[in-house]
Scaffold this motif. Structure first.
Motif, PDB file in Angstrom:
ATOM      1  N   VAL A 624      12.123 -28.737  14.993  1.00 31.78           N
ATOM      2  CA  VAL A 624      12.404 -27.594  15.841  1.00 31.78           C
ATOM      3  C   VAL A 624      13.869 -27.624  16.262  1.00 31.78           C
ATOM      4  N   ALA A 625      14.436 -26.457  16.443  1.00 31.70           N
ATOM      5  CA  ALA A 625      15.810 -26.390  16.946  1.00 31.70           C
ATOM      6  C   ALA A 625      15.790 -26.730  18.432  1.00 31.70           C
ATOM      7  N   THR A 626      16.494 -27.783  18.811  1.00 30.61           N
ATOM      8  CA  THR A 626      16.490 -28.220  20.207  1.00 30.61           C
ATOM      9  C   THR A 626      17.653 -27.597  20.954  1.00 30.61           C
ATOM     10  N   GLY A 627      17.402 -27.316  22.212  1.00 31.45           N
ATOM     11  CA  GLY A 627      18.441 -26.716  23.052  1.00 31.45           C
ATOM     12  C   GLY A 627      18.971 -27.717  24.054  1.00 31.45           C
ATOM     13  N   SER A 628      18.812 -27.406  25.323  1.00 29.70           N
ATOM     14  CA  SER A 628      19.333 -28.267  26.378  1.00 29.70           C
ATOM     15  C   SER A 628      18.452 -29.497  26.550  1.00 29.70           C
TER      16      SER A 628
END
Length: 699
Positions: A624-628
């Motif tokens: 998954v694309a991780t954010g903060s």
């Protein structure tokens, strides 16, 4: 209901009121704080918010299904009507003597729970019916009138009538009700032969007392709710979820409000069973944690375990016998005072205790900023980084971390020489261990091994704690379905119309009477079907037949399911074979040479369940694309770890997030421990699985 119709599910909890609107495949939901003084206010508020989100008017709603903890809370908190009990001479103290069993054998200071009604409000009448339903001593009208006059002078609002062996012959109870109706037409009356026509006078008397105790409260509430909804232009019918996992009409709910006890949790169990069917899971542990309580239920073969007796408010380490027995059909679950609002304190032994007292929604935990000064579980979760203070409940409630820290320090930390983080860790571990222990006890009582189970978690607080619970219980897989924060309300929309009728008629297999049995089961089928037809006049109705059997001399029975053919063409050999088959599954072998007896007969009428499409699961190979990130305390490691913060709606099918992580949405947050990974399944379920050990010897 026709395709595309608008349906609303409403669940009133101890802290939040959940409202779900469903139109075809489209669903919107909101959470609002429960308004204790007038619970209908929160429903109207939530309805308007949900309608605004869905872009419809309240007048377009075509069906409302409602469940609530109001009945349960009224019993636990002793907030019912001024109630009297009329019983048979010599049986005045049955509800106080209980069964004389000790749920903790060696505790010399054991305190049994107080009866719902004290002795001075329990009245007796002569008259006697024997165990075959024969009248030994007639009950004279004049004797009843004398007791009713005393009740009139005392100003009681509700009366429970429980006479010995009335489940076999209700004539004396009907006479008492008739006299009460003539002399006190405005007083609510409940008779045990209608509320719970089953043997065992302690459970039956306690059940009719509970029904009478909450009947005026629930009738007033349901009447106000109907009036308010009509005033808002909502003209559809309103139905209530009952404790057995089905739906009944609002009038039946007002007459038998004791059947609403555990109605909210029952909706949650139906929701979990629906998810289990989608995933083809035969062994599921349902975990429902809200603001006030946590509920745990075993679901086998996509069907919640049921019982005909359960206990409200167990007071002693989750043990059977320490609560208030209610003898009605119910989904079998254990409930403890462990929710987001459950308050923490340090006892005289310098041990952290959490619950059962709750801050609820008024004033709520300290972090709500509504005047609460004592720390709740939500305060601990906030300090440990599990919650985002700016996005709690979809941003509708701003949390105050400093208030949470101060409350934890003042009420826990200073006494135990801990800082706020240590205090929060202690509170979270205590509440998680309380829930894990309750699950272990429930599993042992049912002869189950939880390591073989999959957990399904829902309720606003459950996804915050479920991962840690799985670590403690050795459960390898956790499913958090879409809408988990309002799971019980969604469950109401999945439940069938149903009603279970039962009756105690004692019969040995050596005295088997096929004609009597067929008549009895046919009468019960007609009674149960009649209740369902008050809700649904056209749908086909299925009948589920069950008898409770035991060897002669045993104290308790086991439930035996029968097909309609077996029930309507009863045969002693078939009954014996079915009993020995199920008895052997439970206890290893049958007992030779003993007669078998039947004590309770039951028929459940239900509309057919909806078809459930199976899910083709994915193993989640795509990252998954991780954010903060934010620091979240990992309980297993005992330290803060940098955890990825992932928007649940941004996770695509087959994407995997490694723990530690927080998967966020408006209604709840899923905490993925460092030992687990989270996979997004095709239906939007977040599948939290134990990470397989690395094959690399270096780690």
């Amino acid at each position: 209901m026709k395709a595309g119709s608008v349906r609303m599910g409403v669940d009133i909890g101890g802290t939040f009121t959940d409202v779900v609107l469903e139109q075809g495949a489209t669903r919107v939901s909101v959470k609002v704080l429960t308004t204790y003084a007038a619970p209908e206010d929160a429903i109207i508020d939530g309805m308007h918010q949900a309608c605004a989100k869905a872009g419809i008017a309240p007048s377009q709603i075509e069906q409302i299904i409602h469940g609530t903890t109001l009945a349960t809370n009224a019993l636990i908190e002793r907030r019912g009507a001024k109630t009297a009990l009329i019983t048979t001479e010599g049986f005045r103290d049955v509800i106080e003597m209980r069964t004389e069993s000790r749920f903790e054998q060696y505790d010399l200071n054991l305190n049994l729970p107080d009866p719902l009604l004290p002795r001075h409000v329990r009245f007796t009448v002569p008259g006697r019916v024997n165990a075959r339903g024969e009248i030994l001593v007639a009950l004279e009208r004049a004797d009843v009138e004398a007791v009713v006059e005393r009740i009139a002078e005392a100003g009681f609002k509700s009366v429970a009538v429980g006479l010995i062996h009335s489940y076999l012959n209700p004539a004396h109870e009907v006479l008492v009700r008739d006299v009460l109706a003539e002399r006190l037409p405005d007083v609510s009356v409940s008779i045990s032969s209608e509320v719970s026509p089953q043997m065992r006078e302690y459970e039956r008397f306690n059940t009719v007392v509970a029904n009478a105790y909450i009947k005026p409260l629930m009738a007033s509430y349901l009447g106000r709710l109907e009036e308010r909804l009509r005033g808002e232009g909502v003209g559809c019918r309103i139905f209530l979820m009952h404790s057995g996992g089905g739906i009944i009409s609002i009038q039946n709910a007002a007459d038998f409000p004791v059947r609403l006890v555990e109605s909210g949790p029952a909706g949650g169990a139906v929701f979990a069973a629906h998810i289990a069917a989608r995933y083809g899971l035969d062994k599921v542990l349902s975990f429902d944690m809200g603001g006030t309580t946590a509920k745990i239920c075993l679901i086998k073969n996509q069907t919640p375990k049921t019982s005909r007796v359960f206990e409200v408010a167990r007071t002693y380490r989750f043990k059977k016998g320490s609560g208030m027995p209610i003898s009605i059909p119910v989904i079998d679950m254990v409930e403890i005072g462990a929710g987001g609002g459950s308050l923490a304190h340090v006892d005289a032994l310098r041990q952290i205790r959490v619950g059962p007292e709750s801050a609820g929604s008024e004033p709520g935990p300290a972090c709500y900023g509504r005047g609460g000064a004592r720390p709740g579980v939500t305060d601990a979760d906030l300090v440990l980084g599990k919650l985002d203070p700016e996005n709690f409940a979809g941003g509708s409630i701003v949390l105050h971390p400093e208030s949470a820290r101060a409350a934890l320090t003042d009420h826990v930390g200073e006494t135990l020489d801990m800082d706020a983080t240590e205090a929060a860790f202690g509170v979270a571990e205590v509440v998680d261990e309380n829930m894990a222990n309750a699950a272990r006890v429930h599993a042992v009582e049912n002869g189950e091994d939880l390591s073989e189970y999959t957990m399904i978690a829902f309720g606003g607080a459950a996804p915050l704690h479920a991962g840690r619970l799985c670590e403690k219980l050795g459960v390898a897989r956790l499913l958090v379905p879409p809408g988990a924060g309002v799971g019980s309300a969604i469950g109401f929309l999945r439940a069938p119309f149903s009603f279970e009728a039962n009756r105690s008629v004692y019969m040995k297999l050596s005295d088997f009477d096929p004609g009597k049995i067929k008549t009895l089961l046919s009468d019960l089928q007609t009674e149960a079907t009649g209740f369902v037809r008050t809700c649904d006049a056209v749908s086909p109705i299925l009948s589920e037949f069950k008898v409770y059997m035991r060897y002669t001399g045993q104290g308790w029975e086991i439930p035996i399911s029968l097909t309609e053919e077996q029930a309507m063409t009863p045969d002693a050999a078939t009954f014996e074979a079915r009993f020995e088959e199920d008895y052997t599954k439970l206890f290893g072998r049958p007992v030779a040479g003993m007669d078998i007896e039947i004590t309770v007969w039951s028929v459940n009428a239900t509309t057919p369940p909806e078809d459930v499409a199976r899910i083709e699961t994915t193993d989640g190979s795509a990252p998954v694309a991780t954010g903060s990130t934010r620091p979240i305390f990992d309980a297993a490691g005992g330290a803060y770890l940098d955890a990825h913060v992932i928007d649940r709606h941004a996770m695509g099918t087959g994407q995997r997030a490694q723990g530690p992580a927080a998967v966020t949405e408006a209604e709840t947050t899923i905490i993925v421990p460092a030992s687990r990974d989270a996979i997004c399944q095709p239906d939007g379920c977040i599948d939290v699985v134990a990470r397989k050990p690395s094959k690399d010897p270096k780690g």
